[in-house]
Write a protein that holds these residues in place. Structure first.
Motif, PDB file in Angstrom:
ATOM      1  N   GLU A   1       0.832  -1.209   0.000  1.00  0.00           N
ATOM      2  CA  GLU A   1       0.000   0.000   0.000  1.00  0.00           C
ATOM      3  C   GLU A   1       0.865   1.257   0.000  1.00  0.00           C
ATOM      4  OE1 GLU A   1      -4.057  -1.457   2.298  1.00  0.00           O
ATOM      5  OE2 GLU A   1      -2.321  -0.816   3.486  1.00  0.00           O
TER       6      GLU A   1
ATOM      7  N   SER B   1      -2.981   6.002 -12.217  1.00  0.00           N
ATOM      8  CA  SER B   1      -2.707   4.803 -11.421  1.00  0.00           C
ATOM      9  C   SER B   1      -3.909   4.494 -10.538  1.00  0.00           C
ATOM     10  CB  SER B   1      -1.459   4.999 -10.563  1.00  0.00           C
ATOM     11  OG  SER B   1      -0.338   5.186 -11.384  1.00  0.00           O
ATOM     12  N   ARG B   2      -4.033   3.224 -10.158  1.00  0.00           N
ATOM     13  CA  ARG B   2      -5.183   2.786  -9.386  1.00  0.00           C
ATOM     14  C   ARG B   2      -4.745   2.268  -8.018  1.00  0.00           C
ATOM     15  NH1 ARG B   2      -8.008  -1.227 -13.652  1.00  0.00           N
ATOM     16  NH2 ARG B   2      -5.872  -1.994 -13.734  1.00  0.00           N
ATOM     17  N   SER B   3      -5.722   2.194  -7.123  1.00  0.00           N
ATOM     18  CA  SER B   3      -5.463   1.567  -5.830  1.00  0.00           C
ATOM     19  C   SER B   3      -5.319   0.065  -6.017  1.00  0.00           C
ATOM     20  CB  SER B   3      -6.610   1.864  -4.855  1.00  0.00           C
ATOM     21  OG  SER B   3      -6.739   3.248  -4.646  1.00  0.00           O
TER      22      SER B   3
ATOM     23  N   ASN C   1       2.501   1.543  -3.463  1.00  0.00           N
ATOM     24  CA  ASN C   1       1.523   1.893  -4.489  1.00  0.00           C
ATOM     25  C   ASN C   1       1.057   3.340  -4.348  1.00  0.00           C
ATOM     26  OD1 ASN C   1      -0.066   0.652  -6.738  1.00  0.00           O
ATOM     27  ND2 ASN C   1      -1.759   1.448  -5.522  1.00  0.00           N
ATOM     28  N   GLN C   2       0.979   3.824  -3.123  1.00  0.00           N
ATOM     29  CA  GLN C   2       0.604   5.221  -2.907  1.00  0.00           C
ATOM     30  C   GLN C   2       1.635   6.157  -3.523  1.00  0.00           C
ATOM     31  OE1 GLN C   2      -2.360   5.889  -1.542  1.00  0.00           O
ATOM     32  NE2 GLN C   2      -2.062   8.076  -1.959  1.00  0.00           N
TER      33      GLN C   2
ATOM     34  N   LYS D   1       1.357   6.116  -7.351  1.00  0.00           N
ATOM     35  CA  LYS D   1       0.226   6.906  -7.842  1.00  0.00           C
ATOM     36  C   LYS D   1       0.619   8.375  -8.019  1.00  0.00           C
ATOM     37  CE  LYS D   1      -3.872   6.070  -6.116  1.00  0.00           C
ATOM     38  NZ  LYS D   1      -4.956   5.826  -5.131  1.00  0.00           N
TER      39      LYS D   1
END
Length: 687
Positions: free
Chosen positions: A519, A532-534, A522-523, A526
């Motif tokens: 997480e 970009s997606r969660s 990925n944050q 983004k």
């Protein structure tokens, strides 16, 4: 009236003799220090090795620990061949059977009794081995599942079966050569050629043999003795492996008949032996042929190379895409690997629509909405169908076969959305090779847009990137359908459905740490990559290598490690580069051009979030292809790395996001990348 009585008495004598021979060889083998001592040494070796594995149980590749058996089995194979050679050669030393009319029959009965006793003893030890392995798996906390049964079947096929063949080899050499010194040289040569390790001893040759080649009969073990298990696919055996074992048994009997023919003294015996030889020979050839039809490609190096070579030499064909797809309805048959895919068509402006479907999947028929069969032509991954102008739907009936990217093994499927396992509206091959720094590399084409509605009907439990809305029906709108039809473990962590292979232990704590880091990474991604997606709701982890696949609601994440996630430090360092690849693969037509960006981004995010990278502290971060670059490009790469690594977090984000925004322009040209970095730094100074 006396004939039936005589036949009954003869049968009684035969059974009585067989029972006596069984009792004799039971005592002979059980009391043999050489025979039983070898078994005890074999088991002791296994116990010592498994104790060593247990002591480092947080770094065990549980599925592949059965590869330990092959080295010990190689020893057992030779010892048994020598033992039965000596046993049979001693009994044949004086050729007493030549002086008795019934001696040939007795000789056959002795071999049958010897084989029966040998296989019973080995069967008992097979059960002990299996129970021992199961106890080991329970000790390291592998949950009880079909994985345990599979490991038992693996031991049966690769440990129990070769012991019969070693007996046959010993008896045949004793019959043909007798007690001569050259016999040991012959046994040693056979051991090297046929032993369970011959795929490693002759790996350069064996790895050129494809699964449908009759020469695959030449090895008794797996293609690689070190990788015998793959996540979700299971162990390296199939129906073809069973047929191979049967064919080896027939061949062993065939060789025994040839070697014993010299001891037959009457014409009736010779005729009976010749008839038996013919029948067993036909059965041996038939089983070898069946083996080539049923053997799996999932673990075969030559099949992987053949598929790669196919796409390297791929020549495309003209495609007619003047139509759109409104919906897919996929029905999964209960038997074999059959699929029936119905495509609802709309805006059809052609009578020859073209679809992309993996070239290796045999199509049985294509019918329209009225059930009328349609003609079609195939060229590579392209299927062109001849339809009427009013056709609104087409149904493809076809069979899935195991390929390198589309894993199909023993009715288990691991099918990412990119591998063309259902007909798509596309004019490209499933895989293409792109030139990159002087060599070609394979890339899977990204998911096709736009998203389409899928309905999947199946009585079997599936894992899909669309939800299950009622029993036997899955439905959803996604940009590509991914499927796993295989047993797996799962648990709920936060909002995620975490899926992982059967051979992994209970890794709840490790998954919580892994997901938290995913997480965080990925944050940050983004912030660097537009659109970009969660993280999706379903996280599917897989041991070993492969390409990360990110679909709607579904992330397939190969760890690039054979170990289960029992030690975060040994696997988590792969996260940034894999997630970065997943994002860029969705937005770039050629993800190879983003490799340098992914490498530097991975280093930055690993350091930022304290994700351990094995050996990272020992080396200076450099371009992934640093030593293939020219001196000028090396200087540019060094400049880029030094500037980005020493920048603060805000400036790093600005440098990396600007680089990605213009990645189509600069690609992997280090001089252009250096110029871009200088421009960002100059703007930073002005501001």
């Amino acid at each position: 009236m006396f004939q039936p009585l005589l036949l009954y008495e003869e049968r009684t004598d035969v059974m009585s003799r067989l029972m006596n021979l069984v009792m004799f060889y039971s005592k002979r083998l059980v009391t043999s220090k050489f025979y039983m001592g070898t078994l005890l040494v074999y088991m002791l070796l296994l116990v010592v090795q498994y104790i060593g594995l247990y002591k480092r149980s947080n770094m065990i590749d549980n599925g592949n620990v059965l590869s330990i058996f092959f080295t010990a089995q190689q020893m057992l194979f030779l010892v048994y061949a020598v033992y039965f050679y000596r046993l049979f050669a001693e009994e044949r030393a004086f050729s007493i059977e030549r002086y008795f009319v019934d001696a040939y029959r007795i000789l056959c009965q002795k071999i049958a009794a010897m084989a029966f006793v040998h296989m019973i003893i080995q069967g008992i030890f097979f059960l002990i081995q299996t129970l021992f392995v199961w106890c080991f798996y329970k000790a390291v906390s592998v949950p009880w599942s079909s994985f345990y049964l599979e490991s038992g079947l693996f031991i049966l096929l690769y440990c129990w079966l070769p012991t019969f063949i070693s007996l046959a080899i010993g008896v045949v050499v004793a019959s043909m050569v007798g007690k001569h010194k050259i016999s040991f040289a012959i046994l040693l040569m056979i051991w090297l050629l046929l032993g369970p390790m011959n795929t490693e001893i002759f790996s350069d040759y064996i790895r050129q043999i494809q699964s449908d080649d009759w020469r695959s009969f030449l090895y008794l073990s797996t293609m690689s003795i070190y990788q015998v298990y793959q996540s979700y696919i299971g162990y390296s055996y199939s129906l073809g492996t069973v047929w191979k074992g049967i064919s080896w048994i027939f061949l062993s009997i065939l060789l025994l008949l040839i070697s014993l023919l010299r001891y037959s003294t009457i014409r009736k015996q010779r005729i009976a032996t010749a008839v038996a030889f013919f029948l067993v020979g036909v059965l041996a050839i038939g089983s070898i042929y069946q083996m080539t039809l049923e053997d799996s490609r999932a673990f075969n190096y030559a099949d992987e190379q053949a598929e790669s070579a196919y796409y390297q030499n791929y020549t495309g064909s003209l495609a007619d895409l003047r139509y759109h797809i409104a919906q897919y309805t996929i029905k999964i048959e209960d038997t074999e690997n059959q699929l029936s895919t119905t495509i609802a068509l709309e805006q059809v402006q052609t009578t020859t629509p073209t679809f992309q479907l993996h070239h290796a999947f045999p199509i049985q028929r294509i019918v329209d909405e009225h059930g009328q069969e349609q003609t079609f032509q195939r060229q590579g991954d392209m299927v062109s169908v001849n339809i009427k102008p009013t056709t609104t739907a087409l149904t493809f009936d076809y069979t899935l076969t195991s390929q390198y990217f589309a894993k199909v093994h023993r009715n288990r499927w691991l099918l990412p959305a990119t591998v063309g396992w259902y007909p798509k509206r596309s004019d490209e091959p499933i895989m293409q090779y792109v030139d990159f720094l002087g060599y070609s590399r394979a890339i899977l084409n990204p998911i096709q847009k736009p998203a389409v509605k899928f309905q999947v009907h199946s009585s079997q439990e599936l894992l899909l990137n669309i939800p299950k809305i009622k029993p036997m029906l899955y439905e959803g709108v996604v940009d590509g359908l991914a499927m796993i039809k295989a047993p797996f473990q799962q648990q709920k962590i936060k909002r995620y459905q975490v899926v992982y292979p059967l051979d992994w232990t209970d890794t709840t704590t490790q998954f919580e740490v892994m997901i938290a880091r995913m997480e965080q990474v990925n944050q940050d991604l983004k912030k660097l990559i537009p659109s970009s997606r969660s993280l999706p709701d379903i996280l599917v982890f897989q041991s070993g290598g492969g390409t990360v696949q990110w679909h709607d609601h579904f992330l397939l994440y190969p760890t690039d490690s054979l170990y289960a996630i029992d030690s975060i430090d040994s696997t988590a360092y792969l996260l940034p580069s894999k997630l970065a690849f997943a994002h860029t693969n969705q937005q770039l037509g050629n993800p190879a051009m983003a490799e340098e960006w992914q490498e530097l981004t991975s280093i930055i995010l690993s350091m930022r979030h304290k994700i351990a990278q094995a050996g990272f502290e020992l080396i200076q971060p450099k371009s992934v292809n640093y030593y293939e670059l020219s001196a000028t490009d090396q200087q540019s790469a060094d400049f880029v790395y030094s500037q980005v690594l020493q920048a603060d977090e805000e400036l790093q984000n600005r440098l990396l996001s600007t680089w990605f925004a213009k990645i189509e322009q600069v690609q992997n040209n280090w001089q252009k990348i250096e110029q871009l970095v200088r421009e960002v730094l100059q703007n930073e100074v002005r501001n």
